[in-house]
Motif scaffolding. Structure first.
Motif, short mmCIF file in Angstrom:
data_model
loop_
_atom_site.label_atom_id
_atom_site.label_comp_id
_atom_site.label_asym_id
_atom_site.label_seq_id
_atom_site.Cartn_x
_atom_site.Cartn_y
_atom_site.Cartn_z
N MET A 67 0.84 -1.16 0.00
CA MET A 67 0.00 0.00 0.00
C MET A 67 0.89 1.24 0.00
N THR A 68 0.48 2.27 -0.71
CA THR A 68 1.24 3.52 -0.74
C THR A 68 0.57 4.51 0.19
N VAL A 69 1.37 5.09 1.08
CA VAL A 69 0.85 6.10 2.00
C VAL A 69 1.62 7.38 1.81
N LYS A 70 0.96 8.50 2.02
CA LYS A 70 1.59 9.80 1.87
C LYS A 70 1.83 10.38 3.26
N LYS A 71 3.08 10.68 3.57
CA LYS A 71 3.43 11.23 4.88
C LYS A 71 4.44 12.34 4.69
N ARG A 72 4.53 13.20 5.69
CA ARG A 72 5.56 14.25 5.67
C ARG A 72 6.93 13.59 5.70
N ALA B 41 27.90 4.43 21.03
CA ALA B 41 27.00 5.57 21.15
C ALA B 41 26.54 5.95 19.75
N LEU B 42 25.31 6.42 19.67
CA LEU B 42 24.76 6.93 18.42
C LEU B 42 24.31 8.36 18.74
N SER B 43 24.83 9.31 17.98
CA SER B 43 24.51 10.71 18.23
C SER B 43 24.03 11.34 16.93
N GLY B 44 23.00 12.16 17.01
CA GLY B 44 22.51 12.77 15.79
C GLY B 44 21.42 13.79 16.01
N THR B 45 20.79 14.15 14.90
CA THR B 45 19.65 15.07 14.90
C THR B 45 18.58 14.53 13.97
N ALA B 46 17.34 14.81 14.33
CA ALA B 46 16.21 14.52 13.46
C ALA B 46 15.49 15.83 13.23
N ALA B 47 14.91 16.01 12.05
CA ALA B 47 14.21 17.26 11.75
C ALA B 47 13.08 17.01 10.77
N ILE B 48 12.08 17.86 10.85
CA ILE B 48 10.96 17.83 9.92
C ILE B 48 10.45 19.25 9.71
N GLY B 49 10.03 19.56 8.50
CA GLY B 49 9.42 20.85 8.21
C GLY B 49 10.38 21.99 7.95
N CYS B 50 11.64 21.70 7.66
CA CYS B 50 12.59 22.76 7.39
C CYS B 50 12.14 23.56 6.16
N PRO B 51 12.04 24.88 6.28
CA PRO B 51 11.60 25.69 5.13
C PRO B 51 12.49 25.52 3.90
N GLY B 52 13.74 25.14 4.08
CA GLY B 52 14.64 24.93 2.95
C GLY B 52 14.48 23.58 2.28
N ASP B 53 13.69 22.67 2.88
CA ASP B 53 13.46 21.34 2.33
C ASP B 53 12.29 21.41 1.37
N LYS B 54 12.55 21.20 0.09
CA LYS B 54 11.52 21.36 -0.93
C LYS B 54 10.72 20.08 -1.19
N SER B 55 11.11 18.93 -0.58
CA SER B 55 10.43 17.68 -0.90
C SER B 55 9.04 17.58 -0.26
N GLY B 56 8.87 18.14 0.95
CA GLY B 56 7.55 18.19 1.58
C GLY B 56 6.92 16.85 1.88
N MET B 57 6.45 16.18 0.85
CA MET B 57 5.79 14.88 1.01
C MET B 57 6.49 13.88 0.09
N ILE B 58 6.54 12.63 0.52
CA ILE B 58 7.06 11.58 -0.34
C ILE B 58 6.07 10.43 -0.37
N GLN B 59 6.11 9.65 -1.41
CA GLN B 59 5.30 8.46 -1.50
C GLN B 59 6.09 7.30 -0.93
N LEU B 60 5.51 6.60 0.04
CA LEU B 60 6.19 5.48 0.67
C LEU B 60 5.44 4.19 0.41
N GLU B 61 6.17 3.19 -0.01
CA GLU B 61 5.59 1.85 -0.07
C GLU B 61 5.74 1.28 1.32
N SER B 62 4.64 1.01 1.99
CA SER B 62 4.73 0.58 3.37
C SER B 62 3.69 -0.48 3.68
N SER B 63 4.09 -1.45 4.48
CA SER B 63 3.14 -2.46 4.94
C SER B 63 2.43 -1.98 6.19
N GLY B 64 2.79 -0.80 6.67
CA GLY B 64 2.21 -0.27 7.88
C GLY B 64 2.96 -0.70 9.13
#
Length: 193
Positions: free
Chosen positions: A1-6, A74-97
């Motif tokens: 199934m294809t789902v649309k998510k940020r 150790a695993l160190s990092g950052t996660a982000a969503i909604g950056c104004p400079g990110d032009k992709s916005g939404m992607i199509q994901l093939e996901s089983s849920g």
């Protein structure tokens, strides 16, 4: 199934504290199913893009596969969503849920400690949103304590990653642009236990 998510993104670095670090890093990356994310690894870090659920699933699996070696990692990092400079916005994901690495990850019992900081950007009422995420009473298996500019989590690594994901997701539902900085550590010789 294809789902649309940020589209969310993360960059992380895995630090095995031993002389066989190459084997541990490459081994962990090889064991993880990354079909639901875009991934690029270079000499500094690994970058992944996908849904919130999928990026946390991949980071959790990489960390657990490295930590199960018994070496201090150790695993160190950052996660982000909604950056104004990110032009992709939404992607199509093939996901089983279902997160692709969830079954293997839940079979790995690993104690860990973590610190994280949330940054709801462009929101004048940000402290209330951050404070709302600090109440982790729904997961009594994770010990939560304040730290300088952060929140500390101690307990099972699977529970820690679920807590990080839930906090990030909750803020992302309330604020368009969010960033989270985090570090997770296991098998440390300076462990509190």
């Amino acid at each position: 199934m294809t789902v649309k998510k940020r589209t969310a993104g993360a960059q992380f670095t895995l630090f095995p504290m031993c002389d066989r670090f190459v084997e541990i890093i490459l081994g962990a990356l090889d064991e993880v199913d990354t079909a639901n994310v875009e991934m690029k690894t270079d000499d500094v870090n690994t970058e992944i893009r996908g849904s919130i659920e999928d990026i946390f699933d991949v980071m959790q699996a990489v960390f657990l596969h490295a930590a199960k070696t018994g070496e201090h990692v150790a695993l160190s990092g950052t996660a982000a969503i909604g950056c104004p400079g990110d032009k992709s916005g939404m992607i199509q994901l093939e996901s089983s849920g279902v997160a692709l690495n969830q079954e293997k990850s839940t079979q790995i019992e690993q104690k860990a400690g973590a610190k994280f900081s949330l940054y709801p950007l462009g929101d004048t009422d940000y402290m209330k949103k951050i404070e709302a995420q600090i109440d982790f009473s729904s997961n009594p298996e994770i010990k939560v304590t304040p730290a300088q500019g952060a929140t500390r989590l101690d307990g099972n690594a699977n529970g820690i990653f679920k807590t990080l994901e839930k906090s990030f997701n909750n803020i992302a539902e309330a604020v368009d642009h969010v960033s989270m900085a985090f570090t997770v550590s296991a098998n440390s010789p300076s462990s509190k236990e």
